[in-house]
Enzyme design. Structure first.
Site, PDB file in Angstrom:
ATOM      1  N   SER A 164       0.835  -1.199   0.000  1.00 29.97           N
ATOM      2  CA  SER A 164       0.000   0.000   0.000  1.00 29.97           C
ATOM      3  C   SER A 164       0.876   1.257   0.000  1.00 29.97           C
ATOM      4  CB  SER A 164      -0.965  -0.046   1.187  1.00 29.97           C
ATOM      5  OG  SER A 164      -1.983   0.920   1.059  1.00 29.97           O
ATOM      6  N   ASP A 290     -10.075  -2.946  -5.966  1.00 29.16           N
ATOM      7  CA  ASP A 290      -9.526  -2.336  -4.759  1.00 29.16           C
ATOM      8  C   ASP A 290     -10.282  -1.037  -4.466  1.00 29.16           C
ATOM      9  OD1 ASP A 290      -8.007  -1.025  -2.812  1.00 29.16           O
ATOM     10  OD2 ASP A 290      -6.085  -1.564  -3.711  1.00 29.16           O
ATOM     11  N   HIS A 318      -8.255  -4.623  -1.261  1.00 23.18           N
ATOM     12  CA  HIS A 318      -7.023  -3.926  -0.891  1.00 23.18           C
ATOM     13  C   HIS A 318      -6.222  -4.812   0.049  1.00 23.18           C
ATOM     14  CE1 HIS A 318      -4.452  -0.412  -0.476  1.00 23.18           C
ATOM     15  NE2 HIS A 318      -4.384  -0.669   0.823  1.00 23.18           N
TER      16      HIS A 318
END
Length: 359
Positions: A164, A290, A318
């Site tokens: 991320s 996502d 995600h």
């Protein structure tokens, strides 16, 4: 070195005998796990995790009179194996589900792993008048160069993973440094918010505000503590009034890290514009559902260099990528222990398969 097919866009979902949808290569996801939000939240919060990994903590002093804490795996390490460095996501740490899953997978191979914490994420507030941010390539570079000097002498391979926010910062560093980052043998960025403006807008509306509020809870708490260290560092009332990441970044993140405002920060820190400059073999894995980054903003073949492998499965959420348990239990959403059926071991397996192909 085995070359994987480049720029598979969209990623070809292969049918599994027991599932009409999955992550490619015949890997299914639970039949009942539908939608990007469920595929994000349930793997992170409500499913079975691998056995917890033990760590040894080490503290490094930074050039700006601050510190970072690094958690090193403590399992037995096989000779002549690589070092895997993992940079966590926004407000993550070594206890995050994805960190534990990857470090457990390394323990099964006898590979050493280490998780450097971004400033203020190790459980103790950092000392400098700053935090961390999505484009912090300088911090990534400093950590990796020190790893090369002190832990990868004698030809030991350095493999790097960013999750991320950590993935975006890693890609920024790899793109900025180009061939100068060749000491990194291979890299992987998972669910990186490659277009920060698009991701920020997505997190400011609808159900996505659930994630934003979760992030802001800890970010605001740390910000209040930072104001005790440095009174007047930023506008306390404006920080507390922020209801999305755009407003928070405008008051705290951007000015503390040399950006004019949120727009300037998100533009200059985004990694999508530098994918063309990456010279290190790099896997960039983003699910097309996502919630943090709409699929229409994902990069295509023209946006990336020949050293970047774009993989964009239709599903996964995600940093989710949950797979069902074996046997008849795959048909049950809930298991005997009350947790949702499935595990989160596909993602570390995919990362390590990519690294294997580069060895």
């Amino acid at each position: 070195m085995t070359q994987l097919p480049h720029h598979r866009l969209p990623y070809a979902i292969q049918a599994d005998p027991d599932s009409a949808h999955g992550y490619g290569e015949g890997t299914p996801m639970p039949w009942w796990l539908r939608g990007g939000h469920a595929q994000t939240i349930i793997p992170a919060r409500f499913t079975r995790r691998p056995p917890r990994v033990g760590f040894r903590r080490e503290r490094w002093a930074t050039p700006d009179q601050d510190f970072i804490d690094l958690d090193w795996t403590t399992h037995a390490v096989q000779a002549d194996t690589p070092l895997v460095v993992m940079f966590h996501g926004l407000e993550g740490d070594s206890g995050s589900h994805y960190a534990q899953a990857l470090m457990h997978a390394l323990s099964l191979r006898g590979w050493q792993g280490v998780i450097p914490h971004f400033r203020g994420c190790s459980g103790e507030l950092n000392l400098a008048p700053r935090f961390y941010h999505s484009g912090d390539s300088a911090e990534i570079r400093w950590v990796l160069e020190r790893m090369r000097q002190h832990h990868c002498a004698g030809g030991r391979k350095l493999l790097v993973v960013g999750i991320s926010l950590g993935g975006n910062a890693l890609l920024r560093m790899l793109g900025e440094d180009g061939s100068g980052a060749a000491y990194v043998h291979a890299a992987a960025a998972i669910s990186a918010p490659l277009d920060l403006a698009a991701g920020g807008a997505a997190l400011s509306a609808g159900f996505n505000l659930v994630y934003t509020r979760m992030f802001l809870q800890t970010l605001k708490r740390k910000s209040l503590a930072k104001l005790e260290q440095f009174p007047g560092l930023f506008d306390r009332d404006a920080m507390l009034a922020s209801r999305d990441l755009y407003a928070f970044d405008n008051v705290v993140t951007a000015p503390l890290h040399g950006f004019a405002d949120t727009d300037d920060y998100w533009r200059r820190a985004a990694s999508k514009p530098v994918l063309r400059d990456i010279a290190v073999p790099t896997l960039v894995l983003n699910a097309r559902n996502d919630p943090f980054l709409p699929a229409r903003h994902l990069p295509g073949p023209a946006d990336a260099s020949a050293q970047v492998w774009l993989e964009q499965p239709e599903h996964g959420g995600h940093v989710g990528f949950m797979t069902p348990p074996a046997g008849w239990r795959r048909h049950l959403p809930l298991q005997a222990d009350g947790r949702f059926g499935g595990h989160i071991e596909w993602l570390p397996a995919r990362i390590l398969k990519f690294f294997d192909s580069m060895m």
